[in-house]
Design a protein around this motif. Structure first.
Motif, PDB file in Angstrom:
ATOM      1  N   UNK A 226      41.858  46.442  27.920  1.00  0.00           N
ATOM      2  CA  UNK A 226      43.101  46.097  28.616  1.00  0.00           C
ATOM      3  C   UNK A 226      42.913  46.153  30.134  1.00  0.00           C
ATOM      4  N   UNK A 227      42.181  47.161  30.608  1.00  0.00           N
ATOM      5  CA  UNK A 227      41.917  47.267  32.044  1.00  0.00           C
ATOM      6  C   UNK A 227      41.110  46.072  32.537  1.00  0.00           C
ATOM      7  N   UNK A 228      40.166  45.642  31.725  1.00  0.00           N
ATOM      8  CA  UNK A 228      39.377  44.461  32.095  1.00  0.00           C
ATOM      9  C   UNK A 228      40.251  43.203  32.142  1.00  0.00           C
ATOM     10  N   UNK A 229      41.225  43.124  31.243  1.00  0.00           N
ATOM     11  CA  UNK A 229      42.095  41.949  31.218  1.00  0.00           C
ATOM     12  C   UNK A 229      42.952  41.867  32.481  1.00  0.00           C
ATOM     13  N   UNK A 230      43.194  43.019  33.109  1.00  0.00           N
ATOM     14  CA  UNK A 230      44.003  43.022  34.330  1.00  0.00           C
ATOM     15  C   UNK A 230      43.193  42.570  35.550  1.00  0.00           C
ATOM     16  N   UNK A 231      41.861  42.536  35.406  1.00  0.00           N
ATOM     17  CA  UNK A 231      40.979  42.127  36.509  1.00  0.00           C
ATOM     18  C   UNK A 231      40.437  40.728  36.227  1.00  0.00           C
ATOM     19  N   UNK A 232      41.327  39.756  36.194  1.00  0.00           N
ATOM     20  CA  UNK A 232      40.915  38.401  35.833  1.00  0.00           C
ATOM     21  C   UNK A 232      40.081  37.749  36.937  1.00  0.00           C
ATOM     22  N   UNK A 233      40.437  37.999  38.200  1.00  0.00           N
ATOM     23  CA  UNK A 233      39.721  37.337  39.301  1.00  0.00           C
ATOM     24  C   UNK A 233      38.432  38.076  39.659  1.00  0.00           C
ATOM     25  N   UNK A 234      38.517  39.391  39.854  1.00  0.00           N
ATOM     26  CA  UNK A 234      37.334  40.190  40.217  1.00  0.00           C
ATOM     27  C   UNK A 234      36.973  41.062  39.024  1.00  0.00           C
ATOM     28  N   UNK A 235      36.363  40.444  38.037  1.00  0.00           N
ATOM     29  CA  UNK A 235      36.053  41.126  36.790  1.00  0.00           C
ATOM     30  C   UNK A 235      34.846  42.041  36.982  1.00  0.00           C
ATOM     31  N   UNK A 237      31.504  44.277  36.378  1.00  0.00           N
ATOM     32  CA  UNK A 237      30.323  43.963  35.577  1.00  0.00           C
ATOM     33  C   UNK A 237      30.357  44.642  34.221  1.00  0.00           C
ATOM     34  N   UNK A 238      30.917  45.870  34.175  1.00  0.00           N
ATOM     35  CA  UNK A 238      30.940  46.595  32.896  1.00  0.00           C
ATOM     36  C   UNK A 238      31.875  45.963  31.871  1.00  0.00           C
ATOM     37  N   UNK A 239      32.705  45.008  32.316  1.00  0.00           N
ATOM     38  CA  UNK A 239      33.594  44.338  31.360  1.00  0.00           C
ATOM     39  C   UNK A 239      32.836  43.318  30.520  1.00  0.00           C
ATOM     40  N   UNK A 240      31.692  42.856  31.013  1.00  0.00           N
ATOM     41  CA  UNK A 240      30.901  41.915  30.230  1.00  0.00           C
ATOM     42  C   UNK A 240      31.554  40.549  30.158  1.00  0.00           C
ATOM     43  N   UNK A 241      30.982  39.702  29.320  1.00  0.00           N
ATOM     44  CA  UNK A 241      31.474  38.327  29.163  1.00  0.00           C
ATOM     45  C   UNK A 241      32.084  38.095  27.792  1.00  0.00           C
ATOM     46  N   UNK A 242      32.533  39.161  27.143  1.00  0.00           N
ATOM     47  CA  UNK A 242      33.131  39.012  25.812  1.00  0.00           C
ATOM     48  C   UNK A 242      34.492  38.338  25.881  1.00  0.00           C
ATOM     49  N   UNK A 243      35.137  38.272  24.717  1.00  0.00           N
ATOM     50  CA  UNK A 243      36.440  37.627  24.625  1.00  0.00           C
ATOM     51  C   UNK A 243      37.465  38.366  25.496  1.00  0.00           C
ATOM     52  N   UNK A 244      38.122  37.598  26.333  1.00  0.00           N
ATOM     53  CA  UNK A 244      39.070  38.201  27.261  1.00  0.00           C
ATOM     54  C   UNK A 244      40.458  38.280  26.622  1.00  0.00           C
ATOM     55  N   UNK A 245      41.148  39.367  26.921  1.00  0.00           N
ATOM     56  CA  UNK A 245      42.524  39.530  26.473  1.00  0.00           C
ATOM     57  C   UNK A 245      43.469  38.900  27.484  1.00  0.00           C
ATOM     58  N   UNK A 246      44.684  38.557  27.070  1.00  0.00           N
ATOM     59  CA  UNK A 246      45.676  38.084  28.039  1.00  0.00           C
ATOM     60  C   UNK A 246      45.961  39.174  29.071  1.00  0.00           C
ATOM     61  N   UNK A 247      46.225  38.766  30.290  1.00  0.00           N
ATOM     62  CA  UNK A 247      46.505  39.731  31.357  1.00  0.00           C
ATOM     63  C   UNK A 247      47.968  40.160  31.271  1.00  0.00           C
ATOM     64  N   UNK A 248      48.285  40.885  30.216  1.00  0.00           N
ATOM     65  CA  UNK A 248      49.673  41.287  29.952  1.00  0.00           C
ATOM     66  C   UNK A 248      49.705  42.757  29.577  1.00  0.00           C
TER      67      UNK A 248
END
Length: 402
Positions: A226-235, A237-248
């Protein structure tokens, strides 16, 4: 001429003999029609008349505020709690028949009239899941799917309650797996850009048991996503390139409510009774512990929390204005005026409304009134009681003559 007189005499006697039988037949037909009409009203029509008054709440969208861009999709979600389907040990057959028929008619009528897209059940689906045998569990599950059957385009999701898998000291991996085999075990559910987190609140005991540690690790992983989904523009590196959740910001669904002292601040016709409102809540029994509640709010940062367990309604604000809604029980077995919550949800906004079901008192009063009327009609027909109309007419005549 004598023969003709005899024939007419016999015909008249036969008519006089048939007249009482015809009268009895008409009375029996009227009584049957009344019984059928009362049954039709109390067991079918009343659900349509009551639920028809419910409507989906309007939710604000950017377009409503004069904004530009594509309108946000609105998800229609129905939230209900604590059906408590009776089991083989404590369930009397008449109790099962009455309460399960009530829930079936209420649910099927709501589906037909309101057309929700997803239904969430907030735990305690079964009353005896904590101790039921494999055969009893299979029987209960079969009855559940009969009551809560739904078309393929409607999703049904559920979280476990203490009656489904037992309290912490009764809970084990077998019971959890058995529950998850019936209901989707997915803890993070996203639809129309909205994130829902399904929490096994029974496992948030905080004592480091294997199940509890696993549940917390799972929630931490969801928190990370969820924290990674909130960083859509400046993602990061530890978030990886996996499936992204909606930024909600997510909506939290669980059985136990977050910690609160009692229901003293709860209001409304379906809140706890006055003699129960000030009873202190026991942590890890009536509500989550303060520690577990803080962790959930900190890790997941939800915008809304929905819970069950108390069988009564309540609205509580936590932390930085996070609303928690405790959903009352859906069953007559737990309260006279059951209800469910209707939610119109977008990725950024939500609006909630409550839909009440028929009161059990109303149905019982209707049956008692109808039974009294039937008894009176029968006594009037038998001549044991004067007709109320005839009695009233005689009283009026006496009043005029005096």
């Amino acid at each position: 001429m004598a023969a003709g007189d005899m024939a007419s005499t016999r015909l008249g006697a036969r008519r006089q003999h048939l007249r009482p039988l015809k009268r009895r037949g008409l009375v029996l037909l009227r009584l049957t029609a009344i019984v059928f009409a009362v049954l039709l009203f109390c067991e079918f029509l009343i659900y349509y008349l009551v639920i028809f008054r419910c409507s989906w709440p309007a939710v604000k969208t950017p377009a409503d505020a004069g904004g530009l861009g594509t309108p946000e999709p609105v998800l229609r979600a129905m939230f209900l709690a604590d059906p408590h389907l009776l089991g083989a040990v404590r369930g009397h057959w008449l109790d099962k028949l009455r309460r399960e028929w009530q829930m079936e008619r209420a649910f099927q009528t709501a589906l037909w009239l309101l057309q929700p897209e997803v239904v969430f059940i907030l735990g305690d689906i079964f009353d005896e899941g904590k101790w039921s045998s494999s055969q009893a569990w299979a029987d209960d599950v079969g009855r559940f799917w009969k009551i809560f059957r739904h078309p393929p385009h409607v999703q049904l999701r559920a979280v476990a309650g203490n009656h489904d898998i037992g309290f912490h000291y009764q809970m084990n991996t077998y019971k959890i797996k058995r529950f998850e085999k019936v209901f989707n075990p997915e803890r993070l559910f996203s639809w129309k850009g909205i994130n829902f987190v399904m929490v096994n609140s029974v496992a948030l005991e905080g004592d480091g048991c294997d199940i509890c540690s696993g549940a917390e690790a799972e929630l931490l992983e969801i928190s990370h996503r969820l924290n990674c989904s909130r960083e859509q523009e400046h993602r990061p590196q530890e978030c990886g390139d996996g499936q992204r959740l909606p930024a909600s910001a997510p909506i939290l669904l669980q059985h136990f409510p977050l910690y609160r002292r009692n229901d003293a601040n709860c209001s409304g016709e379906d809140a706890a009774p006055p003699d129960e409102k000030y009873t202190p809540f026991k942590e890890r029994y009536d509500a989550l512990s303060q520690e577990a509640s803080r962790k959930l709010l900190w890790w997941l940062r939800p915008r809304l929390v929905l819970s069950g367990h108390t069988h009564s309604a309540c609205e509580v604000l936590h932390g930085a204005g996070v609303l928690e809604v405790s959903v009352p029980s859906f069953s007559w077995r737990n309260r006279n005026n059951p209800s469910f919550i209707m939610g119109s949800v977008t990725p950024t906004e939500y609006a909630l409304a409550k839909c009440y079901l028929p009161c059990e008192d109303t149905v019982l009063t209707t049956y008692c009134t109808a039974a009294g009327g039937l008894v009176l009609l029968t006594l009037v027909h038998a001549g044991l009681v004067a007709s109320p109309l005839h009695f009233g007419w005689n009283m009026l005549r006496k009043f005029k003559t005096t």
